[in-house]
Design a protein around this motif. Structure first.
Motif, PDB file in Angstrom:
ATOM      1  N   ARG A  31       0.842  -1.178  -0.146  1.00 53.39           N
ATOM      2  CA  ARG A  31      -0.029  -0.092  -0.042  1.00 53.39           C
ATOM      3  C   ARG A  31       0.958   1.367   0.079  1.00 53.39           C
ATOM      4  NH1 ARG A  31      -2.273  -0.570   6.222  1.00 53.39           N
ATOM      5  NH2 ARG A  31      -0.195  -0.448   6.913  1.00 53.39           N
ATOM      6  N   THR A  32       0.165   2.258  -0.587  1.00 52.76           N
ATOM      7  CA  THR A  32       0.858   3.700  -0.452  1.00 52.76           C
ATOM      8  C   THR A  32       0.768   4.199   0.911  1.00 52.76           C
ATOM      9  OG1 THR A  32      -1.076   4.711  -1.221  1.00 52.76           O
ATOM     10  CG2 THR A  32       0.303   4.001  -3.033  1.00 52.76           C
ATOM     11  N   LYS A  33       1.486   5.336   1.114  1.00 55.50           N
ATOM     12  CA  LYS A  33       1.015   6.192   2.498  1.00 55.50           C
ATOM     13  C   LYS A  33      -0.085   6.469   2.590  1.00 55.50           C
ATOM     14  CE  LYS A  33       6.096   7.204   2.571  1.00 55.50           C
ATOM     15  NZ  LYS A  33       7.276   8.335   2.379  1.00 55.50           N
ATOM     16  N   SER A  34      -0.883   7.008   1.439  1.00 52.01           N
ATOM     17  CA  SER A  34      -2.125   7.483   1.469  1.00 52.01           C
ATOM     18  C   SER A  34      -2.980   6.340   1.877  1.00 52.01           C
ATOM     19  CB  SER A  34      -2.551   8.090   0.200  1.00 52.01           C
ATOM     20  OG  SER A  34      -1.734   9.326  -0.046  1.00 52.01           O
ATOM     21  N   GLU A  35      -3.097   5.204   1.393  1.00 50.99           N
ATOM     22  CA  GLU A  35      -3.633   4.094   1.712  1.00 50.99           C
ATOM     23  C   GLU A  35      -3.576   3.788   3.082  1.00 50.99           C
ATOM     24  OE1 GLU A  35      -2.157   1.399  -1.332  1.00 50.99           O
ATOM     25  OE2 GLU A  35      -3.987   2.053  -2.926  1.00 50.99           O
ATOM     26  N   TRP A  36      -2.540   3.750   3.515  1.00 46.25           N
ATOM     27  CA  TRP A  36      -2.195   3.572   4.937  1.00 46.25           C
ATOM     28  C   TRP A  36      -2.928   4.435   5.612  1.00 46.25           C
ATOM     29  CZ3 TRP A  36       3.318   3.502   7.756  1.00 46.25           C
ATOM     30  CH2 TRP A  36       3.452   3.047   8.788  1.00 46.25           C
ATOM     31  N   ILE A  37      -2.870   5.796   5.622  1.00 50.16           N
ATOM     32  CA  ILE A  37      -3.545   6.633   6.306  1.00 50.16           C
ATOM     33  C   ILE A  37      -5.175   6.510   6.414  1.00 50.16           C
ATOM     34  CG2 ILE A  37      -4.339   9.178   6.457  1.00 50.16           C
ATOM     35  CD1 ILE A  37      -1.630   9.911   5.397  1.00 50.16           C
ATOM     36  N   LYS A  38      -5.848   6.033   5.346  1.00 54.64           N
ATOM     37  CA  LYS A  38      -7.054   5.706   5.229  1.00 54.64           C
ATOM     38  C   LYS A  38      -7.365   4.585   5.832  1.00 54.64           C
ATOM     39  CE  LYS A  38      -7.834   7.881   0.619  1.00 54.64           C
ATOM     40  NZ  LYS A  38      -8.230   7.333  -0.945  1.00 54.64           N
ATOM     41  N   ASP A  39      -6.478   3.334   5.728  1.00 56.49           N
ATOM     42  CA  ASP A  39      -6.783   2.075   6.409  1.00 56.49           C
ATOM     43  C   ASP A  39      -6.703   2.584   7.962  1.00 56.49           C
ATOM     44  OD1 ASP A  39      -6.893   0.799   4.020  1.00 56.49           O
ATOM     45  OD2 ASP A  39      -4.783  -0.100   4.179  1.00 56.49           O
ATOM     46  N   GLU A  40      -6.060   3.254   8.676  1.00 56.51           N
ATOM     47  CA  GLU A  40      -5.753   3.749   9.893  1.00 56.51           C
ATOM     48  C   GLU A  40      -7.056   4.296  10.271  1.00 56.51           C
ATOM     49  OE1 GLU A  40      -3.109   3.894  13.458  1.00 56.51           O
ATOM     50  OE2 GLU A  40      -3.829   2.420  11.794  1.00 56.51           O
ATOM     51  N   TYR A  41      -7.653   5.245   9.548  1.00 54.71           N
ATOM     52  CA  TYR A  41      -8.789   5.875   9.886  1.00 54.71           C
ATOM     53  C   TYR A  41      -9.984   4.995  10.024  1.00 54.71           C
ATOM     54  CZ  TYR A  41     -13.213   8.543   9.370  1.00 54.71           C
ATOM     55  OH  TYR A  41     -14.341   9.170   9.647  1.00 54.71           O
ATOM     56  N   TYR A  42     -10.100   3.765   9.276  1.00 55.50           N
ATOM     57  CA  TYR A  42     -11.090   2.849   9.119  1.00 55.50           C
ATOM     58  C   TYR A  42     -10.884   1.875  10.334  1.00 55.50           C
ATOM     59  CZ  TYR A  42     -12.898   4.269   4.511  1.00 55.50           C
ATOM     60  OH  TYR A  42     -13.594   4.885   3.402  1.00 55.50           O
ATOM     61  N   ARG A  43      -9.719   1.701  10.807  1.00 58.21           N
ATOM     62  CA  ARG A  43      -9.345   0.834  12.005  1.00 58.21           C
ATOM     63  C   ARG A  43      -9.681   1.556  13.100  1.00 58.21           C
ATOM     64  NH1 ARG A  43      -5.936   0.655  15.968  1.00 58.21           N
ATOM     65  NH2 ARG A  43      -4.742   2.518  15.391  1.00 58.21           N
ATOM     66  N   ILE A  44      -9.470   2.933  13.306  1.00 54.55           N
ATOM     67  CA  ILE A  44      -9.973   3.585  14.342  1.00 54.55           C
ATOM     68  C   ILE A  44     -11.349   3.986  14.669  1.00 54.55           C
ATOM     69  CG2 ILE A  44      -9.502   5.924  15.507  1.00 54.55           C
ATOM     70  CD1 ILE A  44      -6.762   5.965  14.311  1.00 54.55           C
ATOM     71  N   ARG A  45     -12.050   3.916  13.335  1.00 52.04           N
ATOM     72  CA  ARG A  45     -13.450   4.176  13.082  1.00 52.04           C
ATOM     73  C   ARG A  45     -13.885   3.155  13.989  1.00 52.04           C
ATOM     74  NH1 ARG A  45     -18.333   4.872  11.222  1.00 52.04           N
ATOM     75  NH2 ARG A  45     -18.837   6.708  10.259  1.00 52.04           N
ATOM     76  N   GLN A  46     -13.740   1.820  13.501  1.00 53.33           N
ATOM     77  CA  GLN A  46     -14.242   0.668  13.990  1.00 53.33           C
ATOM     78  C   GLN A  46     -13.825   0.418  15.571  1.00 53.33           C
ATOM     79  OE1 GLN A  46     -12.311  -3.316  12.964  1.00 53.33           O
ATOM     80  NE2 GLN A  46     -14.328  -3.920  12.081  1.00 53.33           N
ATOM     81  N   THR A  47     -12.825   0.594  16.102  1.00 53.52           N
ATOM     82  CA  THR A  47     -12.433   0.502  17.424  1.00 53.52           C
ATOM     83  C   THR A  47     -13.252   1.321  18.173  1.00 53.52           C
ATOM     84  OG1 THR A  47      -9.981  -0.119  16.604  1.00 53.52           O
ATOM     85  CG2 THR A  47     -10.512   0.711  18.839  1.00 53.52           C
ATOM     86  N   ILE A  48     -13.469   2.747  18.049  1.00 54.90           N
ATOM     87  CA  ILE A  48     -14.439   3.526  18.947  1.00 54.90           C
ATOM     88  C   ILE A  48     -15.620   3.607  18.432  1.00 54.90           C
ATOM     89  CG2 ILE A  48     -12.199   4.941  19.356  1.00 54.90           C
ATOM     90  CD1 ILE A  48     -13.074   7.140  17.391  1.00 54.90           C
ATOM     91  N   GLU A  49     -15.957   3.118  17.335  1.00 55.78           N
ATOM     92  CA  GLU A  49     -17.426   2.727  16.945  1.00 55.78           C
ATOM     93  C   GLU A  49     -18.169   4.036  16.734  1.00 55.78           C
ATOM     94  OE1 GLU A  49     -19.056   0.460  20.367  1.00 55.78           O
ATOM     95  OE2 GLU A  49     -18.555  -1.459  19.247  1.00 55.78           O
TER      96      GLU A  49
END
Length: 308
Positions: A193-211
């Motif tokens: 993945r690119t760095k931009s994709e990494w940022i998006k993936d991290e956003y979705y991970r955090i979104r799922q974690t904090i609901e």
């Protein structure tokens, strides 16, 4: 391909793993898609020897004691004389056995078209059939996402390395990956993945974690340290310099928020995000604009309020 077939044919541990996972789920009629004729025959023999009546189905199978012609194999499966048919590309299309309740992928699936054709063998409706179990013994780690992605909503490319957290299956479907496979998925993603994709993936991970949709602060505080260091070094990647635009790019803003983003208020927020805070007076001035008691922004600020 020859080496792969030989590996499948000689691997007792793999055969045992397939049998073990088969037994985890109730099934009366199953199809297993194999890598070669020898592989299909081996699996039919192995299952039969372990108490599960099975047959291999492939062309030119007259000399194989564990093989049956296609019509006879289907008949015995439907009559309950066989419980599993192991085949090599003979049930991809044109054959409907409505009562099939399990499909096993025992070889790497390179083609999304063939995958869907084979999956379709088990998707016919039948009285008393409540669901289909799909066992995918992934053999090509670089396409390990294929089955999950093809079943997911909102993913356009079958070979996209999307995050596990982004997969959204149709109602009534669920997937259960081995933990080792989930770790492998994430390692593959990080390598490609690119760095931009990494940022998006991290956003979705955090979104799922904090609901819920993370605020700018929540995104910052929960982000991986390694990624945060990269963002702080490369301003062009920094979502915190225009968080509303970042959220809009992910389709996370409602209509009211989109209007705000393009208003003077949005420009003011963006100005705050991009303004260097090295001067000692800047933060007190911004704080003085906030009426903490009434939770509103003051339209003007007196010297007294600023001093407070």
């Amino acid at each position: 391909m020859e080496d792969l077939e030989k590996a499948y044919e000689s691997s007792k541990s793999r055969s045992l793993s397939i049998l073990k996972h088969y037994r985890k789920y109730p099934s009366k009629q199953a199809i297993g898609f194999c890598a070669s004729k020898a592989h299909a025959s081996l699996m039919a023999r192995y299952f039969t020897d372990n108490g599960i009546p099975s047959a291999a189905v492939y062309s030119s199978s007259s000399k194989d004691p564990y093989a049956l012609e296609r019509a006879e194999a289907i008949s015995q499966l439907q009559e309950g004389k066989k419980r599993v048919l192991f085949t090599v590309d003979m049930f991809n299309e044109g054959v409907d056995i409505e009562t099939i309740d399990m499909v096993m992928f025992l070889r790497p699936t390179e083609s999304s078209t063939i995958f869907l054709q084979q999956l379709g063998r088990g998707l016919r409706l039948s009285k008393g059939k409540k669901y289909l179990t799909v066992l995918d013994f992934i053999g090509n780690y670089e396409r390990a996402f294929l089955s999950a992605v093809l079943l997911s909503k909102g993913v356009k490319k079958a070979n996209s390395l999307v995050s596990i957290h982004q997969l959204s299956l149709p109602e009534g479907c669920l997937y259960d990956f081995d933990l080792e496979l989930i770790d492998l998925f994430e390692k593959i993603k990080k390598s490609k993945r690119t760095k931009s994709e990494w940022i998006k993936d991290e956003y979705y991970r955090i979104r799922q974690t904090i609901e819920h949709r993370p605020s700018q602060r929540e995104f910052f505080e929960n982000m991986e340290d390694e990624l945060l260091d990269i963002i702080l070094r490369e301003s062009s990647l920094n979502p915190f310099q225009n968080y509303l635009a970042f959220l809009n790019g992910l389709g996370e803003l409602n209509e009211e928020e989109k209007i705000l983003m393009n208003s003077m208020a949005g420009k003011f927020i963006h100005c705050i995000e991009t303004t260097a805070m090295s001067r000692v007076y800047k933060m007190p001035v911004l704080m003085s604009l906030i009426d903490q008691e009434h939770q509103v922004i003051r339209m003007e600020v007196s010297d007294k309020k600023m001093l407070e």
